[in-house]
Design a protein around this motif. Sequence first.
Motif, short mmCIF file in Angstrom:
data_model
loop_
_atom_site.label_atom_id
_atom_site.label_comp_id
_atom_site.label_asym_id
_atom_site.label_seq_id
_atom_site.Cartn_x
_atom_site.Cartn_y
_atom_site.Cartn_z
N SER A 63 41.35 46.52 38.12
CA SER A 63 41.96 45.20 37.90
C SER A 63 42.32 45.02 36.42
N ALA A 64 43.49 44.47 36.18
CA ALA A 64 43.94 44.20 34.81
C ALA A 64 43.05 43.15 34.13
N LEU A 65 42.42 42.31 34.91
CA LEU A 65 41.52 41.28 34.36
C LEU A 65 40.41 41.92 33.54
N TRP A 66 39.86 43.01 34.02
CA TRP A 66 38.72 43.63 33.33
C TRP A 66 39.11 44.07 31.92
N GLU A 67 40.31 44.60 31.77
CA GLU A 67 40.75 45.04 30.45
C GLU A 67 40.82 43.85 29.48
#
Length: 173
Positions: A33-37
């Motif tokens: 998920s891009a959120l984690w980055e």
Amino acid sequence: MDHPTHMSVAPMALSALLVAVMIPGVVHVLRRSALWERISVPAVVALPLLVLVHAWAVLGAFAGLSPPGGALVTEPALLVAAVLFWLPVAARTRHRLDDPGRCLYLFLATPLLDLPAVAVVAAGRSAQGLAVIVRMLPVGLAAAAVTWSWVNREERQAREPALPMPGGDPLAR
């Protein structure tokens, strides 16, 4: 045991279960998920953050450190700290640890997360403290699983024949 003790064991156990099982499961499933980055932090920040927030959540009620609202404040803070803690282990971010780093991180976290529960046991609330210790065991199991995976990967790579070098073997000339 009296009834209030039984009532306080379940919330402590549920909280520990969320931190040690549910959060890492969600992070693993959504590891790309891009959120984690966007929200990940280095492991040297995430580990102490979780240890401190966990200690605050576990010991707060016993030491008079609970904020107004009690668990309604500490539990969301604990869940956020848990997400940040698991990101360097389970998610694909710039802060992801390599295999030795993940092993050390998890093996270091295991006793540190148990210390507040040991204090609860020492304060005479053995049921609550033991509930937290037992529910945090998955962190140690994750450390063992990461280590096992790393060792197996290293052994597999050591058994694989080396790929031929482009242009042939320079030592054969």
